[in-house]
Each structure stands twice: as structure tokens, then as C-alpha cells.
Motif scaffolding. Sequence first.
Motif, PDB file in Angstrom:
ATOM      1  N   ALA A  60      57.932  37.471  31.105  1.00 16.06           N
ATOM      2  CA  ALA A  60      58.954  37.463  30.128  1.00 16.06           C
ATOM      3  C   ALA A  60      59.440  36.342  29.384  1.00 16.06           C
ATOM      4  CB  ALA A  60      60.653  37.898  30.774  1.00 16.06           C
ATOM      5  N   GLU A  61      59.374  35.151  30.229  1.00 12.94           N
ATOM      6  CA  GLU A  61      59.577  33.823  29.592  1.00 12.94           C
ATOM      7  C   GLU A  61      58.605  33.486  28.473  1.00 12.94           C
ATOM      8  OE1 GLU A  61      61.164  30.343  32.067  1.00 12.94           O
ATOM      9  OE2 GLU A  61      59.995  31.467  33.107  1.00 12.94           O
ATOM     10  N   LEU A  62      57.150  33.753  28.555  1.00 12.81           N
ATOM     11  CA  LEU A  62      56.120  33.614  27.939  1.00 12.81           C
ATOM     12  C   LEU A  62      56.396  34.557  26.576  1.00 12.81           C
ATOM     13  CD1 LEU A  62      52.807  33.314  29.742  1.00 12.81           C
ATOM     14  CD2 LEU A  62      53.921  31.620  28.345  1.00 12.81           C
ATOM     15  N   GLU A  63      56.666  35.772  26.829  1.00 15.58           N
ATOM     16  CA  GLU A  63      57.014  36.850  25.819  1.00 15.58           C
ATOM     17  C   GLU A  63      58.004  36.060  24.991  1.00 15.58           C
ATOM     18  OE1 GLU A  63      58.334  41.342  25.701  1.00 15.58           O
ATOM     19  OE2 GLU A  63      56.840  40.663  27.102  1.00 15.58           O
ATOM     20  N   SER A  64      59.089  35.720  25.489  1.00 18.32           N
ATOM     21  CA  SER A  64      60.182  35.299  24.574  1.00 18.32           C
ATOM     22  C   SER A  64      59.875  33.987  23.714  1.00 18.32           C
ATOM     23  CB  SER A  64      61.586  35.015  25.239  1.00 18.32           C
ATOM     24  OG  SER A  64      61.306  34.310  26.392  1.00 18.32           O
ATOM     25  N   TYR A  65      59.082  33.274  24.414  1.00 21.02           N
ATOM     26  CA  TYR A  65      58.443  31.987  23.628  1.00 21.02           C
ATOM     27  C   TYR A  65      57.793  32.383  22.366  1.00 21.02           C
ATOM     28  CZ  TYR A  65      56.786  27.463  22.441  1.00 21.02           C
ATOM     29  OH  TYR A  65      56.276  26.252  21.777  1.00 21.02           O
ATOM     30  N   LEU A  66      56.926  33.650  22.561  1.00 19.47           N
ATOM     31  CA  LEU A  66      56.055  33.907  21.582  1.00 19.47           C
ATOM     32  C   LEU A  66      56.746  34.691  20.306  1.00 19.47           C
ATOM     33  CD1 LEU A  66      52.898  35.839  23.022  1.00 19.47           C
ATOM     34  CD2 LEU A  66      52.883  33.777  21.643  1.00 19.47           C
ATOM     35  N   VAL A  67      57.764  35.132  20.713  1.00 19.45           N
ATOM     36  CA  VAL A  67      58.733  36.051  19.716  1.00 19.45           C
ATOM     37  C   VAL A  67      59.322  34.761  18.987  1.00 19.45           C
ATOM     38  CG1 VAL A  67      60.714  37.343  19.657  1.00 19.45           C
ATOM     39  CG2 VAL A  67      59.134  38.205  20.977  1.00 19.45           C
ATOM     40  N   THR A 112      62.774  21.654  32.862  1.00 17.73           N
ATOM     41  CA  THR A 112      62.038  23.130  33.414  1.00 17.73           C
ATOM     42  C   THR A 112      61.175  23.459  32.264  1.00 17.73           C
ATOM     43  OG1 THR A 112      64.156  23.997  32.271  1.00 17.73           O
ATOM     44  CG2 THR A 112      64.233  23.857  34.700  1.00 17.73           C
ATOM     45  N   PHE A 113      61.398  22.827  31.226  1.00 18.19           N
ATOM     46  CA  PHE A 113      60.429  23.505  30.042  1.00 18.19           C
ATOM     47  C   PHE A 113      59.007  22.959  30.472  1.00 18.19           C
ATOM     48  CE2 PHE A 113      64.329  24.119  27.398  1.00 18.19           C
ATOM     49  CZ  PHE A 113      63.997  25.396  27.096  1.00 18.19           C
ATOM     50  N   ALA A 114      58.876  21.890  30.984  1.00 15.18           N
ATOM     51  CA  ALA A 114      57.640  21.440  31.484  1.00 15.18           C
ATOM     52  C   ALA A 114      56.774  22.580  32.168  1.00 15.18           C
ATOM     53  CB  ALA A 114      57.649  20.261  32.733  1.00 15.18           C
ATOM     54  N   ASP A 115      57.106  23.259  32.883  1.00 17.26           N
ATOM     55  CA  ASP A 115      56.310  24.400  33.579  1.00 17.26           C
ATOM     56  C   ASP A 115      55.807  25.418  32.700  1.00 17.26           C
ATOM     57  OD1 ASP A 115      56.515  23.496  36.236  1.00 17.26           O
ATOM     58  OD2 ASP A 115      58.311  24.847  36.661  1.00 17.26           O
ATOM     59  N   LEU A 116      56.629  25.662  31.680  1.00 21.86           N
ATOM     60  CA  LEU A 116      56.380  26.587  30.530  1.00 21.86           C
ATOM     61  C   LEU A 116      55.219  26.076  29.698  1.00 21.86           C
ATOM     62  CD1 LEU A 116      56.852  29.376  28.769  1.00 21.86           C
ATOM     63  CD2 LEU A 116      58.428  27.662  27.472  1.00 21.86           C
ATOM     64  N   TYR A 117      55.174  24.971  29.452  1.00 29.56           N
ATOM     65  CA  TYR A 117      54.069  24.396  28.392  1.00 29.56           C
ATOM     66  C   TYR A 117      52.898  24.131  29.181  1.00 29.56           C
ATOM     67  CZ  TYR A 117      57.544  23.988  24.657  1.00 29.56           C
ATOM     68  OH  TYR A 117      58.532  24.280  23.726  1.00 29.56           O
ATOM     69  N   GLU A 118      53.044  24.017  30.704  1.00 30.23           N
ATOM     70  CA  GLU A 118      52.045  23.656  31.377  1.00 30.23           C
ATOM     71  C   GLU A 118      51.253  25.122  31.486  1.00 30.23           C
ATOM     72  OE1 GLU A 118      50.969  22.691  35.957  1.00 30.23           O
ATOM     73  OE2 GLU A 118      52.762  21.594  35.116  1.00 30.23           O
ATOM     74  N   HIS A 119      51.911  26.156  31.722  1.00 31.79           N
ATOM     75  CA  HIS A 119      51.414  27.327  31.698  1.00 31.79           C
ATOM     76  C   HIS A 119      50.743  27.845  30.547  1.00 31.79           C
ATOM     77  CE1 HIS A 119      51.049  31.157  33.722  1.00 31.79           C
ATOM     78  NE2 HIS A 119      51.453  31.756  32.580  1.00 31.79           N
ATOM     79  N   LEU A 120      51.600  27.478  29.542  1.00 31.58           N
ATOM     80  CA  LEU A 120      50.905  27.910  28.069  1.00 31.58           C
ATOM     81  C   LEU A 120      49.523  27.264  27.784  1.00 31.58           C
ATOM     82  CD1 LEU A 120      54.105  27.705  25.675  1.00 31.58           C
ATOM     83  CD2 LEU A 120      52.221  29.670  25.760  1.00 31.58           C
ATOM     84  N   ALA A 121      49.404  25.858  28.174  1.00 31.66           N
ATOM     85  CA  ALA A 121      48.291  25.163  28.119  1.00 31.66           C
ATOM     86  C   ALA A 121      47.104  25.854  28.798  1.00 31.66           C
ATOM     87  CB  ALA A 121      48.622  23.733  28.647  1.00 31.66           C
ATOM     88  N   ARG A 122      47.503  26.273  30.056  1.00 31.10           N
ATOM     89  CA  ARG A 122      46.318  26.806  30.822  1.00 31.10           C
ATOM     90  C   ARG A 122      46.225  28.297  30.303  1.00 31.10           C
ATOM     91  NH1 ARG A 122      49.391  25.417  35.305  1.00 31.10           N
ATOM     92  NH2 ARG A 122      49.872  27.306  35.781  1.00 31.10           N
ATOM     93  N   ALA A 123      46.819  28.980  29.899  1.00 29.25           N
ATOM     94  CA  ALA A 123      46.607  30.260  29.612  1.00 29.25           C
ATOM     95  C   ALA A 123      46.629  30.316  28.004  1.00 29.25           C
ATOM     96  CB  ALA A 123      47.983  31.209  30.053  1.00 29.25           C
ATOM     97  N   PHE A 124      46.338  29.295  27.230  1.00 27.39           N
ATOM     98  CA  PHE A 124      46.259  29.464  25.914  1.00 27.39           C
ATOM     99  C   PHE A 124      45.255  30.517  25.297  1.00 27.39           C
ATOM    100  CE2 PHE A 124      45.587  27.735  21.529  1.00 27.39           C
ATOM    101  CZ  PHE A 124      46.882  27.075  21.334  1.00 27.39           C
TER     102      PHE A 124
END
Length: 159
Positions: free
Chosen positions: A8-15, A97-109
Motif C-alpha cells: 500500500a505504501e508503494l502504491e501510494s508513492y506511485l499514485v 522512515t522514508f529510507a526504507d521506502l527508497y531502499e525498497h524502491l531501489a531493489r524492486a525498481f
Amino acid sequence: SNSSPSGAELESYLVFLLIAHMRDTHLHRNAIAIDYLLAKAQAGKRHREELRTVGDRCLLLAGLYPEQARQRMVGLDYFIAMGSQAYNELAHALRTTFADLYEHLARAFSRVVRVLLEVRRRTKDVAPLMLFDASARAGVCEDPRFPGALLLDAGSARH
């Protein structure tokens, strides 16, 4: 990292990303490599903002405008590599806390790129592409229902 961001966090970032970049007229103009080098030369808040912009633009170009890779004589993997690198550096520059989000985005790019490609595929025939596409000057029209949005002329989008 201890907690992985939820879907959901990734989804809201995409939106958020799609809305924020609807009017990003620089998306197609700038050379990503130069943006990236400029970002690395910055410090502090500016450094982080520029890195995020590079990551975001790579994500959008790879996911929504894959033909840009061909026009720029680079492969899709170029945008994926540059974008995940930018997000990765951003994650390390952040102490929040955003560090986790961007780390995840980097890995799941590349996975996120595939999601965007799927979004593009499904919406192309249903609705005009509302994201500003500078490469589609031919057939650009304005629709009174979407003030300020440049739309691809439905006629020019048909195969």
C-alpha cells in the motif's frame, strides 16, 4: 532494514508520483546522466531532492515511455540501473522512515517498472494518455474536461 514497506505504501508513492509528474515538462528534455551527476554534486536537502527526481524520472520514463529509451539510444535497463542507483543513494542519505521506502524502491525498481508498463497497457485504449508526452507533439489536443492537461488525440493513438 527491519521493516519492509507495505504494498500500500508503494502504491501510494506511485499514485503520488504520477500526479506530481503530470506537469513535469522536463521529463523528456533532460539527460538523466547529467541530472544524476548534478545531484551527486549537491549537498544536504538539495542533494536528496535531486536524487529523488532522478529516481522518479527514470521510473516514469521506463514504465510509461519505454520508447524514450530507443529515442535516446539507450536500453530500458539504463533507466532501471540509473533509477535504482539514485533511490539507493537517497535511502542511504536519509535518516528517516522514508529510507526504507527508497531502499525498497531501489531493489524492486524493475518490478515497479513492470507495474507501470501494465498500467500504461491497460489505460492506453481506454483513456487518452494524460501525462504530458513531449514526443507526441503531433496530435496533441486540449480537452475542456481536463483543463491544462495535454492529451494525445485519440485518433493518433490508434494502431
